[in-house]
Design a protein around this motif. Sequence first.
Motif, mmCIF file in Angstrom:
data_model
loop_
_atom_site.group_PDB
_atom_site.id
_atom_site.type_symbol
_atom_site.label_atom_id
_atom_site.label_comp_id
_atom_site.label_asym_id
_atom_site.label_seq_id
_atom_site.Cartn_x
_atom_site.Cartn_y
_atom_site.Cartn_z
ATOM 1 N N MET A 1 0.891 -0.738 -0.261
ATOM 2 C CA MET A 1 0.426 -0.193 -0.176
ATOM 3 C C MET A 1 0.737 0.836 -0.393
ATOM 4 O O MET A 1 2.012 1.335 0.584
ATOM 5 N N ARG A 2 0.545 2.160 -0.982
ATOM 6 C CA ARG A 2 1.148 3.743 -0.698
ATOM 7 C C ARG A 2 1.602 4.093 0.655
ATOM 8 O O ARG A 2 0.915 3.823 1.673
ATOM 9 N N LYS A 3 2.906 4.543 0.693
ATOM 10 C CA LYS A 3 3.161 5.539 2.136
ATOM 11 C C LYS A 3 2.735 6.344 2.533
ATOM 12 O O LYS A 3 2.478 7.171 3.461
ATOM 13 N N ASP A 4 2.254 6.904 1.347
ATOM 14 C CA ASP A 4 1.098 8.580 1.853
ATOM 15 C C ASP A 4 0.021 8.459 1.073
ATOM 16 O O ASP A 4 0.301 8.363 -0.212
ATOM 17 N N VAL A 5 -0.700 9.971 1.075
ATOM 18 C CA VAL A 5 -1.732 10.100 -0.274
ATOM 19 C C VAL A 5 -1.574 11.411 -0.551
ATOM 20 O O VAL A 5 -1.538 12.283 0.546
ATOM 21 N N ARG A 6 -1.528 12.126 -1.769
ATOM 22 C CA ARG A 6 -1.734 13.369 -1.991
ATOM 23 C C ARG A 6 -2.742 14.286 -2.997
ATOM 24 O O ARG A 6 -3.119 13.269 -3.714
ATOM 25 N N ILE A 7 -3.426 14.739 -2.174
ATOM 26 C CA ILE A 7 -5.144 14.872 -2.778
ATOM 27 C C ILE A 7 -5.071 16.574 -2.949
ATOM 28 O O ILE A 7 -4.584 17.366 -2.325
ATOM 29 N N LEU A 8 -5.487 16.519 -4.138
ATOM 30 C CA LEU A 8 -5.517 18.082 -4.978
ATOM 31 C C LEU A 8 -7.221 18.699 -4.653
ATOM 32 O O LEU A 8 -7.729 18.011 -6.123
ATOM 33 N N LEU A 9 -7.458 19.811 -5.313
ATOM 34 C CA LEU A 9 -7.807 20.289 -4.782
ATOM 35 C C LEU A 9 -8.615 21.484 -6.039
ATOM 36 O O LEU A 9 -7.922 22.076 -5.996
ATOM 37 N N VAL A 10 -9.214 20.555 -7.171
ATOM 38 C CA VAL A 10 -9.191 22.613 -8.391
ATOM 39 C C VAL A 10 -10.773 22.596 -8.143
ATOM 40 O O VAL A 10 -11.395 21.782 -8.402
ATOM 41 N N GLY A 11 -11.191 23.174 -8.727
ATOM 42 C CA GLY A 11 -12.460 24.049 -9.745
ATOM 43 C C GLY A 11 -12.542 25.079 -10.049
ATOM 44 O O GLY A 11 -11.361 26.459 -9.312
ATOM 45 N N GLU A 12 -13.209 26.069 -10.004
ATOM 46 C CA GLU A 12 -13.541 27.359 -10.939
ATOM 47 C C GLU A 12 -13.354 28.445 -9.129
ATOM 48 O O GLU A 12 -13.996 27.631 -8.157
ATOM 49 N N PRO A 13 -13.256 29.167 -9.414
ATOM 50 C CA PRO A 13 -13.099 30.675 -8.392
ATOM 51 C C PRO A 13 -14.259 30.803 -7.678
ATOM 52 O O PRO A 13 -15.363 30.260 -8.178
ATOM 53 N N LYS A 14 -14.141 31.292 -6.281
ATOM 54 C CA LYS A 14 -15.705 31.095 -5.561
ATOM 55 C C LYS A 14 -16.451 29.900 -5.552
ATOM 56 O O LYS A 14 -17.426 29.979 -4.482
ATOM 57 N N VAL A 15 -16.179 28.339 -5.576
ATOM 58 C CA VAL A 15 -16.684 27.174 -5.211
ATOM 59 C C VAL A 15 -16.770 27.058 -3.999
ATOM 60 O O VAL A 15 -17.333 26.093 -3.359
ATOM 61 N N GLY A 16 -15.817 27.286 -3.019
ATOM 62 C CA GLY A 16 -14.963 27.020 -1.697
ATOM 63 C C GLY A 16 -14.673 25.633 -1.352
ATOM 64 O O GLY A 16 -13.922 24.881 -0.584
ATOM 65 N N LYS A 17 -13.188 25.693 -2.320
ATOM 66 C CA LYS A 17 -12.260 24.992 -1.620
ATOM 67 C C LYS A 17 -11.578 24.464 -0.834
ATOM 68 O O LYS A 17 -11.273 23.532 -0.214
ATOM 69 N N THR A 18 -11.249 26.834 -0.171
ATOM 70 C CA THR A 18 -10.203 26.454 0.293
ATOM 71 C C THR A 18 -11.231 26.080 1.918
ATOM 72 O O THR A 18 -10.911 25.712 2.694
ATOM 73 N N SER A 19 -12.371 26.594 1.566
ATOM 74 C CA SER A 19 -13.301 26.318 2.560
ATOM 75 C C SER A 19 -13.404 24.911 3.865
ATOM 76 O O SER A 19 -13.260 24.658 4.521
ATOM 77 N N LEU A 20 -13.341 23.979 2.662
ATOM 78 C CA LEU A 20 -13.513 22.987 2.498
ATOM 79 C C LEU A 20 -12.384 22.275 3.396
ATOM 80 O O LEU A 20 -12.447 21.274 3.935
ATOM 81 N N ILE A 21 -11.362 22.806 3.207
ATOM 82 C CA ILE A 21 -10.317 22.163 3.602
ATOM 83 C C ILE A 21 -10.014 23.286 5.005
ATOM 84 O O ILE A 21 -9.579 22.279 5.653
ATOM 85 N N MET A 22 -9.911 24.181 5.177
ATOM 86 C CA MET A 22 -10.059 25.252 7.045
ATOM 87 C C MET A 22 -11.108 24.719 7.706
ATOM 88 O O MET A 22 -10.891 24.705 8.700
ATOM 89 N N SER A 23 -12.568 24.057 7.111
ATOM 90 C CA SER A 23 -13.469 23.290 7.702
ATOM 91 C C SER A 23 -13.386 21.972 8.643
ATOM 92 O O SER A 23 -12.849 21.568 9.376
ATOM 93 N N LEU A 24 -12.345 21.505 7.465
ATOM 94 C CA LEU A 24 -12.152 20.248 8.069
ATOM 95 C C LEU A 24 -10.433 20.041 9.058
ATOM 96 O O LEU A 24 -10.996 19.276 10.260
ATOM 97 N N VAL A 25 -10.255 21.306 8.562
ATOM 98 C CA VAL A 25 -8.726 20.823 9.898
ATOM 99 C C VAL A 25 -9.350 21.906 11.100
ATOM 100 O O VAL A 25 -8.958 21.364 12.001
#
Length: 619
Positions: A1-25
């Motif tokens: 199994m992989r030793k780590d996982v790298r997740i990238l969030l993409v999408g149009e501006p203002k769809v809430g990518k950054t908010s999702l990450i900050m809400s998780l943390v």
Amino acid sequence: MRKDVRILLVGEPKVGKTSLIMSLVSEEFPDEVPLRAEEITIPADVTPERVPTHIVDYSEAEQSDEQLYQEISKANVICIVYSVNNKKSIEKVTSHWIPLINDRTDKDSRVPLILVGNKSDLVEHSSMETILPIMNQYQDIETCVECSAKNLKNISELFYYAQKAVLHPTGPLYCPEEKELKPSCIKALTRIFKVSDLDNDGILNDNELNFFQRTCFNTPLAPQALEDVKNVVRRNMTDGVKDNGLTLKGFLFLHTLFIQRGRHETTWTVLRRFGYDDDLELTQEYLFPMIKIPPDCTTELNHNAYLFLQSVFDKHDKDRDCSLSPEEVKDLFKVFPYMPWGPDVNNTVCTNDQGWITYQGYLSQWTLTTYLDVQRSLEYLGYLGYSIIYEQESQAAAITVTRNKRIDLQKKQTQRSVFRCNVLGARGSGKSGFLQAFLGRNLQRQRRIREDHKSFYAISTTYVYGQEKYLLLHEVMPDFDFLSEADLACDVVCLVYDINNPRSFEYCAKVYKQYFIDSKTPCVVIAAKSDLHEMRQHYSLSPHEFCRKHKLHPPQPFTCNTNDAPNKDIYTRLTTMAMYPHMAQADLKNSTFWLRASVGATVFAVLGFAMYRALLKQR
């Protein structure tokens, strides 16, 4: 199994990518949202799969196209975020983001995609009707999840699905269009079934299913749970359960069901336990575990390895005749990606009158492979599932590395079980006949061996002072000008000459004087074809005079031109010399050394045969 996982969030501006990450943390909706979140690493101990996870944000305002392309190439999974209340952001998923990602990734190793519908708190309807056709159109899309960064709905689930898409991808296992397992997955699961089918009856009974369950998931199944599993199979197919056991078809159906119900981590757990990587190939770490072999040491199978190989033999010896027919050999090696034994193996080890490999011959061939090429032996044991069946860390646990040969010489004793005898002689001197005679084949039987099926090795057991040992004979090609270290590295040397050929002994004399006169390796001169008329050798000394001068035992007469199996006393003598080289140097002038070895061999050969017959009766 992989030793780590790298997740990238993409999408149009203002769809809430950054908010999702900050809400998780922070586990709350941020009052102020930056243009882009810094890369975040979630430690292994707080993720469900116990794998460190890196979450990477993308901002069109802060990053260039080149930076985006670099992030796409580094990502293990890409979340394409859209806003459920913004149709344009949904359209951009297919018109811009999926084509862009596909252009930047290799066709054969596409990155799994997850469609993320954010801001579900702003609408009462679901976007799934619009999204499902997109999922059906693109195979790379693993799943779709609707969430809300504001009220924290499905935030943890989103990143769990992303992690799962990397660690337990559907792509290598299952074809959604055909609704069936992919051929490579069927092949891997079929091997797993055959390895787990300990009695080779084509069915996994309750004991085998429980062993399989414990091996893969560290817990047995309760009797009712076992019945429930079989009942699920019974309800869905007619030939999935037979004699109250699970057939291969039933086993494959269960895994298809797991995947269809989104539980592909179950199938991946099984595959990885049995040594498979993300491409459904057995890993190099599984097939070739580390094993350290110091110089002047040899490799042998230990007691547990022989017990395992005996169980594999019993499993495939369907007719209980203590030999493997060509069909039984083929069945044994079905868990291999190729046929490891060629026709030369039948001329390397003992066979029955039909030319089929006997139980003794089978173990001898494994002993030979382990001695000559331990990495290949580890690979073969890996295909057979040794470390899984015997619950060992790896198949390296099957190998004994013997102590340095110099220590054996100093202590004048050895714990080794396998001894190598290199057989040298001029072309036509009778070397091949000497090898085949060790396997009980007289000249008449040897003449039936095809030229392209001949072997330069012969291995079988001998008895020395009551101990069973393996003697490995190796025929060295007659090239006097160049004998490699491998040609010279052995425990005892046989110098074979043809008594009927006046020029035959000269080669033996020259080889001895060039390579072995100052060696501590015991040497024996074999006067082959002793049934023929003895010719005077064209050499300054006769073979007897040469042996006397160099303090070697007199030439040993040998012939394989007999009505029955050739006499095997000489092979016991060779093994004895290999085991006790110090005695060979000091005591070989005394003929009682030969006598003690021969009498001991005869007694224990009889005992060995009696024990072998008892073993047959047990089977």
